[in-house]
Enzyme design. Structure first.
Site: not given
Length: 362
Positions: A156, A185, A262
């Site tokens: 992230s 991600d 996610h």
């Protein structure tokens, strides 16, 4: 007589059919232990330890370190957590990777409230500079980290930090060289018009100014809203894995876990705050195990590092060629930018040109 003969022949045929055992294709787990093994727990025994800033080894930030119990010298992965996440929420993935012979160092760069992007990036650079001397201080005498095989990684916002470090955007000068980069991600902001500072995306193909190999593992649900009435997503289009992959130079590969979201890479048991954070992001369906997602992230990471750190391309080539035959999750798309081709060319499910030597191993 003819009736008896027909009956006898029918009986013999029926017996033969009952005893006939067709030869079926061997499952991947039996047909190729080396590739299946990338997605299964390795042969090393991981040990987890926490190192605080007040320890005698004095890291700039507190650290979670997961390393093999067995003596030896192991490649090192510097992993950065996502927005508001705890480094301990990634323990399952860390232990999985470490079981294949790697040391994972995961700093806790901040608590619930993140600092500015530049401040976080500078903290990450300080931790990286601590590694050459500091890691030796926290490891047993018979275990060493291989600083010549040092990978950057992050999830992230932590993925953004990893890419920003590789691009040299920290105000703190780096004293270490990174040999590979993994983004889980990665997210570079809340929208195309609201990037994190310092910005890493300029929306030009192959524009990133570094030459280390890259693996990006995105999610198919990251750009979907968890709540139908709200537009916000955790990995918005325009600043997510797709755009980051587009700006990478070869060699770079892109894998998308189409059925996962996610936060599905995190451990199952992450406490009330972690569950609240997970609920804000679209994830896998209720009742669906997140373990295949974690094993996919771990397995792709291990195969990638085995290829570019150790020259063992077999597993990575096979995942690129037949990802959905070997991986625990559906990977769609799988894309690869090959060295030796134009920087903008993409080949889905293709062999990197630099790995063609090893096609006979398939």
């Amino acid at each position: 007589m003819e009736t008896r003969l027909v009956f006898l022949l029918a009986a013999l045929l029926a017996t033969a059919l009952l005893e006939y055992k067709p030869v079926l294709p061997t499952p991947a787990s039996e047909a190729d232990h080396s590739v299946a093994g990338v997605f299964e727990t390795g042969n090393f025994h991981p040990i987890q330890s926490d190192v605080g800033t007040a320890s005698s080894c004095s890291p700039p930030r507190s650290l979670l370190i997961v390393r093999p119990e067995e003596k030896g010298t192991y490649p090192v992965i510097l992993f950065h957590h996502g927005t508001g996440c705890q480094n301990s929420w990634y323990t399952d993935v860390f232990k999985f990777i470490s079981s294949h012979g790697y040391i994972v160092v995961a700093p806790q760069l901040y608590g619930l409230m993140p600092p500015s992007g530049q401040d976080e990036l500078d903290l990450a650079a300080e931790v990286a500079n601590w590694l050459p001397s500091g890691l030796r201080c926290v490891l047993p005498e018979d275990i060493e980290g291989d600083m010549h095989n040092l990978a950057l990684a992050g999830h992230s916002r932590g993925g953004y930090i990893a890419f920003a470090l590789a691009l040299g955007l920290a105000d703190v000068s780096l004293d270490v060289d990174f040999s590979a980069l993994i983004g889980v991600d990665p997210v570079a902001g809340t929208s195309k018009t609201n990037q994190m500072e310092p910005k890493i995306l300029n929306y030009e193909s192959c524009s990133f100014n570094f030459s280390i190999p890259v693996a990006i593992i995105g999610t198919g649900l990251g750009n979907k809203s968890a709540f139908p009435i709200l537009p916000q997503t955790c990995a918005p289009d325009g600043v997510s894995h797709t755009e980051i992959f587009n700006e990478c130079k070869p060699p770079c590969s892109h894998f998308v876990t189409s059925d996962y979201g996610h936060m599905d890479v995190l451990d199952d048991d992450i406490g009330p705050i972690g569950e609240l954070a997970r609920a804000m992001c679209k994830g896998s369906r209720r009742g669906v195990s997140r373990d295949p997602m974690r094993r996919t992230v771990g397995g792709v990471s291990v195969a990638f590092l085995e290829a570019f750190f150790k020259g063992n391309y077999t597993d990575y080539n096979k995942i690129l060629q037949k990802s959905n035959y070997f991986a625990p999750t559906t990977l769609d798309p799988v894309q690869n930018k090959s060295e030796g081709t134009s920087s903008s060319s993409l080949s889905a499910m293709s062999m990197p040109a630099t790995l063609d030597w090893h096609i006979d191993e398939l």
